[in-house]
Motif scaffolding. Structure first.
Motif, PDB file in Angstrom:
ATOM      1  N   GLN A   4       0.839  -1.210   0.000  1.00  0.00           N
ATOM      2  CA  GLN A   4       0.000   0.000   0.000  1.00  0.00           C
ATOM      3  C   GLN A   4       0.874   1.260   0.000  1.00  0.00           C
ATOM      4  O   GLN A   4       0.615   2.216   0.731  1.00  0.00           O
ATOM      5  CB  GLN A   4      -0.937   0.015   1.213  1.00  0.00           C
ATOM      6  N   LEU A   5       1.934   1.224  -0.820  1.00  0.00           N
ATOM      7  CA  LEU A   5       2.815   2.388  -0.918  1.00  0.00           C
ATOM      8  C   LEU A   5       2.143   3.430  -1.808  1.00  0.00           C
ATOM      9  O   LEU A   5       1.422   3.101  -2.755  1.00  0.00           O
ATOM     10  CB  LEU A   5       4.173   1.970  -1.495  1.00  0.00           C
ATOM     11  N   PHE A   6       2.382   4.696  -1.504  1.00  0.00           N
ATOM     12  CA  PHE A   6       1.761   5.804  -2.236  1.00  0.00           C
ATOM     13  C   PHE A   6       2.524   6.011  -3.552  1.00  0.00           C
ATOM     14  O   PHE A   6       3.756   6.110  -3.545  1.00  0.00           O
ATOM     15  CB  PHE A   6       1.855   7.080  -1.395  1.00  0.00           C
ATOM     16  N   THR A   7       1.819   6.007  -4.676  1.00  0.00           N
ATOM     17  CA  THR A   7       2.501   6.319  -5.945  1.00  0.00           C
ATOM     18  C   THR A   7       1.657   7.300  -6.754  1.00  0.00           C
ATOM     19  O   THR A   7       0.427   7.206  -6.789  1.00  0.00           O
ATOM     20  CB  THR A   7       2.706   5.050  -6.802  1.00  0.00           C
ATOM     21  N   VAL A   8       2.345   8.247  -7.397  1.00  0.00           N
ATOM     22  CA  VAL A   8       1.689   9.160  -8.331  1.00  0.00           C
ATOM     23  C   VAL A   8       2.645   9.326  -9.513  1.00  0.00           C
ATOM     24  O   VAL A   8       3.829   9.620  -9.327  1.00  0.00           O
ATOM     25  CB  VAL A   8       1.349  10.529  -7.687  1.00  0.00           C
ATOM     26  N   GLY A   9       2.118   9.058 -10.705  1.00  0.00           N
ATOM     27  CA  GLY A   9       2.958   9.127 -11.895  1.00  0.00           C
ATOM     28  C   GLY A   9       2.745  10.434 -12.622  1.00  0.00           C
ATOM     29  O   GLY A   9       1.618  10.750 -13.023  1.00  0.00           O
ATOM     30  N   GLU A  10       3.826  11.212 -12.798  1.00  0.00           N
ATOM     31  CA  GLU A  10       3.702  12.449 -13.568  1.00  0.00           C
ATOM     32  C   GLU A  10       3.674  12.071 -15.036  1.00  0.00           C
ATOM     33  O   GLU A  10       4.578  11.384 -15.524  1.00  0.00           O
ATOM     34  CB  GLU A  10       4.871  13.390 -13.286  1.00  0.00           C
ATOM     35  N   MET A  11       2.627  12.523 -15.754  1.00  0.00           N
ATOM     36  CA  MET A  11       2.414  12.036 -17.116  1.00  0.00           C
ATOM     37  C   MET A  11       2.294  13.206 -18.084  1.00  0.00           C
ATOM     38  O   MET A  11       1.203  13.739 -18.316  1.00  0.00           O
ATOM     39  CB  MET A  11       1.123  11.231 -17.137  1.00  0.00           C
ATOM     40  N   VAL A  12       3.434  13.585 -18.708  1.00  0.00           N
ATOM     41  CA  VAL A  12       3.358  14.604 -19.745  1.00  0.00           C
ATOM     42  C   VAL A  12       2.564  13.976 -20.890  1.00  0.00           C
ATOM     43  O   VAL A  12       2.918  12.905 -21.368  1.00  0.00           O
ATOM     44  CB  VAL A  12       4.785  14.959 -20.245  1.00  0.00           C
ATOM     45  N   SER A  13       1.450  14.584 -21.262  1.00  0.00           N
ATOM     46  CA  SER A  13       0.574  14.049 -22.304  1.00  0.00           C
ATOM     47  C   SER A  13      -0.062  12.724 -21.894  1.00  0.00           C
ATOM     48  O   SER A  13       0.466  11.638 -22.126  1.00  0.00           O
ATOM     49  CB  SER A  13       1.349  13.809 -23.606  1.00  0.00           C
ATOM     50  N   CYS A  14      -1.159  12.848 -21.167  1.00  0.00           N
ATOM     51  CA  CYS A  14      -1.887  11.657 -20.717  1.00  0.00           C
ATOM     52  C   CYS A  14      -3.363  12.052 -20.690  1.00  0.00           C
ATOM     53  O   CYS A  14      -3.730  13.001 -20.005  1.00  0.00           O
ATOM     54  CB  CYS A  14      -1.418  11.290 -19.310  1.00  0.00           C
ATOM     55  N   ASP A  15      -4.190  11.320 -21.457  1.00  0.00           N
ATOM     56  CA  ASP A  15      -5.619  11.673 -21.428  1.00  0.00           C
ATOM     57  C   ASP A  15      -6.324  10.768 -20.414  1.00  0.00           C
ATOM     58  O   ASP A  15      -5.719   9.855 -19.852  1.00  0.00           O
ATOM     59  CB  ASP A  15      -6.221  11.576 -22.829  1.00  0.00           C
TER      60      ASP A  15
END
Ligand code: ISL
Ligand code: CA
Length: 562
Positions: free
Chosen positions: A258-269
């Motif tokens: 249950q680790l926190f992850t957030v992916g930065e997505m240049v150009s993601c719809d």
């Protein structure tokens, strides 16, 4: 029905360490400075701390060019300081996530130094290519593809010693790793496990949707007036991205732990995001999209600002609410170290309306469904830096793009106007702790915002109607109300150019949010809103006591309808 993940009621506070607090008097923020101010962050009610990179780095892109992933840069302190910061954060119930920058390393990383040798087994850890057929290596046009770097110039750098080019989507000191190579992936996962074993609670993943490129690497379309191709689909959301995300998740136990992850997505719809954050798969907890922060920019990006049409913003956020509801998860942000200050960009940073509009924007963002991000200074309504000359800028992106556009014949004054509105340095002026500054006893690495005497943590914190007091209320609503955490979002008055109105519905609970997003009085079409006859006013930023028919400039109201 899957239980919601713990971060569905969490709020993240982002620190840009270089600009947060300087404890050793060198004019640059450091870990000791963060330790000294943890109570400010915990006091807001934040649950997670995200640190922008603190690893050993030449600082070409302020730490997003990493030369040793498992050491702290002396600018910020030592691993012992990190361990103390982590312990102090955990004592306050704050989780701490690291910034994972693995699309590229620094060109001073040992891996890249070895890779420069064509005979080295690490040659294939990066993306090397010979000159374009028929061109003299090292001459203009000989680059393997016509791609541009995000920071200006070609995305290829010629390495004289080995007679080949290496790919760098960002600065030439940020060579792209070759994720097609399983040894690269294994080394990244081992490094991630090293941080998890040290106690890190998760990761913000820098431009993570660029790690799978489309092969063979091929030329893209070149827009008129541009010297290179910026066809993002050649490098973003590639065919193996989901495979890599799942492999990483399993290798590091991201879901299991249950680790926190957030992916930065240049150009993601939103369709990409639904796949990447699917609750049915082991991928990412959530993503950062760029759609809503590109609505007020033309093809030239930050140097090409355009007027924002409120309905476009409202409808884009609503699209993401609908697209991810029950299937994925949203991040909610207006600011970070790459974006200008939202009160200047979306609100009204005048003396008269700065505080009201900062609270209005926070009300809109924090009452959508998702995990809200508070970027350092946003909680006190900090404004843009007000830079007017190119010499005032420090940001490699601003300087690189400015040079590229001037070389291509653009008007420097127009570019400076764009940078004044949109440059990343707007968000990187040091955190103002007191009217005198309080960031450092030395000369700060970037000048303090000239508004510091009036806009600073001490002055705002002393004001019961200050911006940070209001953030505490909003964050409390998210912690206490399931309707805020889980409620279905419905946009009202979508075409209205002054009002932002929406409801959140969860079983019998229903919230109505109505915000005047202008600096003028706004009449409210009551007939088009749910009946507020028996409603209870949960929160407002202006306490006018008047009926809802007419909202004051930047007035926000949150009603409990049932
Ligand atoms: O906003 C941007 C694109 O429109 C750029 O400012 C930014 O480069 C892009 O968002 C990617 O950002 C991340 O990667 C970069 C680093 O400079 C940024 O600070 C980081 O957030 C390269 O590591
Ligand atoms: Ca320092």
């Amino acid at each position: 029905e899957l239980a919601p993940p713990w971060w569905s009621s969490a709020v993240v506070y982002q620190i840009y360490p270089r600009s947060f607090a300087d404890a050793n008097g060198d004019g640059i923020g450091d870990l000791r400075g963060i330790i000294n101010h943890l109570d400010h962050i915990a006091g807001l009610g934040a649950d997670v701390l995200w640190l922008s990179p603190i690893y050993r780095s030449p600082q070409d892109d302020n730490g997003y060019d990493i030369s040793d992933y498992q050491d702290i840069d002396p600018l910020f302190g030592t691993l012992a300081d990190f361990d103390e910061l982590l312990a102090r954060a955990h004592e306050r119930g704050l989780k701490l996530i690291m910034d994972l920058v693995v699309n590229h390393t620094s060109d001073e990383h040992a891996w890249f130094v070895e890779s420069r040798d064509p005979a080295s087994p690490k040659r294939d850890w990066y993306i090397w290519r010979p000159a374009r057929e028929g061109f003299e290596p090292g001459t203009p046009g000989a680059e393997p593809t016509n791609w541009g770097s995000f920071f200006g110039g070609s995305a290829w750098e010629y390495d004289e010693a080995s007679g080949e080019y290496y790919l760098h989507l960002f600065s030439r000191k940020q060579p792209d790793l070759n994720w097609e190579n399983p040894d690269v992936r294994a080394a990244v996962y081992a490094m991630m496990n090293w941080w998890v074993d040290r106690g890190a609670d998760g990761f913000r993943m820098d431009v993570i949707n660029l790690i799978s490129k489309t092969y063979p690497l091929a030329d893209g379309a070149v827009a008129p007036g541009q010297p290179f191709s910026f066809e993002i689909d050649k490098v973003a959301n590639g065919p193996r991205l989901v495979e890599f995300l799942e492999e990483m998740n399993h290798a590091v136990g991201l879901t299991d732990k249950q680790l926190f992850t957030v992916g930065e997505m240049v150009s993601c719809d939103v369709d990409h995001a639904r796949a990447y954050t699917s609750r049915e798969h082991d991928r990412l907890g959530m993503v950062f999209t760029f759609e809503h922060v590109s609505l007020d920019q033309g093809p030239g990006g930050k140097l090409d600002p355009r007027p924002l049409h409120l309905p476009d913003l409202k409808k884009n956020l609503a699209l993401w609410q609908e697209g991810l509801y029950g299937e994925g998860w949203n991040s909610l942000y207006f600011e970070n170290h790459d974006q200008p200050r939202s009160v200047s960009r979306l609100g009204d940073d005048s003396e008269e309306y700065r505080i009201a509009s900062a609270k209005a924007l926070a009300t809109a963002l924090h009452l959508h469904q998702g995990t809200p991000y508070v970027y350092q200074g946003q909680e006190i309504g900090m404004t843009n830096a007000g830079f007017t000359t190119i010499e005032q800028y420090a940001d490699i992106e601003a300087l690189g793009q400015f040079k590229q556009m001037v070389d291509a014949g653009a008007d420097p004054e127009a570019l400076l106007a764009g940078l004044g509105k949109m440059s990343r340095d707007n968000a990187r002026t040091p955190m103002p702790w007191t009217p005198e500054g309080g960031f450092t006893d030395a000369t700060p690495w970037l000048p303090l915002n000239p508004t510091t005497p009036t806009i600073n943590v001490a002055s705002d914190g002393a004001d019961p109607h200050g911006v940070s007091a209001y953030y505490r209320e909003l964050i409390r609503l998210r912690h206490e109300l399931p309707v805020v955490q889980m409620g279905r979002f419905d946009l009202l008055l979508p075409e209205d150019e002054r009002l932002w109105a929406f409801t959140r519905t969860w079983g019998e609970d229903r919230l109505l949010v109505v915000i005047n997003m202008t600096s003028a009085l706004a009449g409210v079409p009551m007939a088009e809103l749910p009946d507020i006859e028996d409603a209870r006013l949960l929160l407002t930023n202006l306490s006018t006591g008047q009926d809802l028919q007419t909202l004051q400039p930047w007035e926000a109201r949150v009603y409990a309808l049932s």
